[in-house]
Design an enzyme around this catalytic site. Structure first.
Site, PDB file in Angstrom:
ATOM      1  N   ASP A  49      -9.743 -27.467 -30.296  1.00 22.17           N
ATOM      2  CA  ASP A  49      -8.781 -27.941 -31.676  1.00 22.17           C
ATOM      3  C   ASP A  49      -8.664 -26.452 -32.481  1.00 22.17           C
ATOM      4  O   ASP A  49      -9.261 -25.397 -31.776  1.00 22.17           O
ATOM      5  CB  ASP A  49      -8.267 -28.967 -32.297  1.00 22.17           C
ATOM      6  CG  ASP A  49      -9.612 -28.590 -33.681  1.00 22.17           C
ATOM      7  OD1 ASP A  49      -9.990 -27.597 -33.430  1.00 22.17           O
ATOM      8  OD2 ASP A  49      -9.626 -29.595 -33.990  1.00 22.17           O
ATOM      9  N   ALA A  50      -7.464 -26.403 -32.581  1.00 19.50           N
ATOM     10  CA  ALA A  50      -6.875 -24.816 -33.368  1.00 19.50           C
ATOM     11  C   ALA A  50      -8.395 -24.140 -34.325  1.00 19.50           C
ATOM     12  O   ALA A  50      -8.034 -23.299 -34.907  1.00 19.50           O
ATOM     13  CB  ALA A  50      -6.164 -25.230 -34.249  1.00 19.50           C
TER      14      ALA A  50
END
Length: 167
Positions: A49-50
């Site tokens: 994810d980010a």
């Protein structure tokens, strides 16, 4: 009994026979603990994810891959059973996320069958990083279904036998 190249169309074999019907809960083996199956998974950038850690839903994908490879290692050719409209679908799953996996980690995903019932199989799966740290524990219950009707059916006898034997 060897798993046939082509599954039997015999009703008793496909229904799991009398052995599958004995008792509501059936242990995989007679008290003997078989070693868990292990499958390697590499964490790709697309899995993160980010924040740079594995997105939680991807642990489910890692577990699915390991279960598929476990069945393959047992000689269970899912394509043949799918042609007969027999398949396994996940009915229930729980994840205990204990520590994050990160990009490029080399993971080990285990599959350990815990209980087999007339129409379902329960497994515990664990995911470890390269240092041996436990990252995730998944409890998975998969149901055997007729893919045309999506109704539960007894796990076919040849599949039961191979899973119980563990080889």
């Amino acid at each position: 009994m060897e798993l046939p190249d082509q599954p039997s169309t015999d009703k008793e074999a496909l229904s799991g026979g009398k052995e599958a019907l004995s008792g509501d809960k059936k242990a995989i083996s007679d008290g003997k603990e078989a070693p868990a199956f292990t499958w390697p998974v590499r964490v790709y950038y697309e899995d993160t994810d980010a924040g740079g850690i594995v997105y939680y839903a991807n642990y489910l994908k890692f577990c699915e891959r390991a279960r598929t490879e476990w069945l393959r290692s047992l000689g269970i050719d899912q394509d043949v059973w799918l042609d007969l409209q027999i398949g396994f679908v996940v009915r229930q799953v729980s994840l205990d996320l204990r520590a994050p996996a990160r990009f490029n980690d080399a993971l080990r995903v285990t599959v350990e069958p815990k209980r087999i019932r007339k129409v379902s199989l329960e497994c515990t799966q664990q995911i470890f990083n390269q240092q041996g740290e436990l990252l995730c524990v998944a409890e998975v219950k998969a149901a055997c279904v007729n893919l045309s009707t999506m109704k539960p059916v007894a796990i076919p006898g040849p599949i039961l036998e191979v899973i119980r034997r563990g080889s």
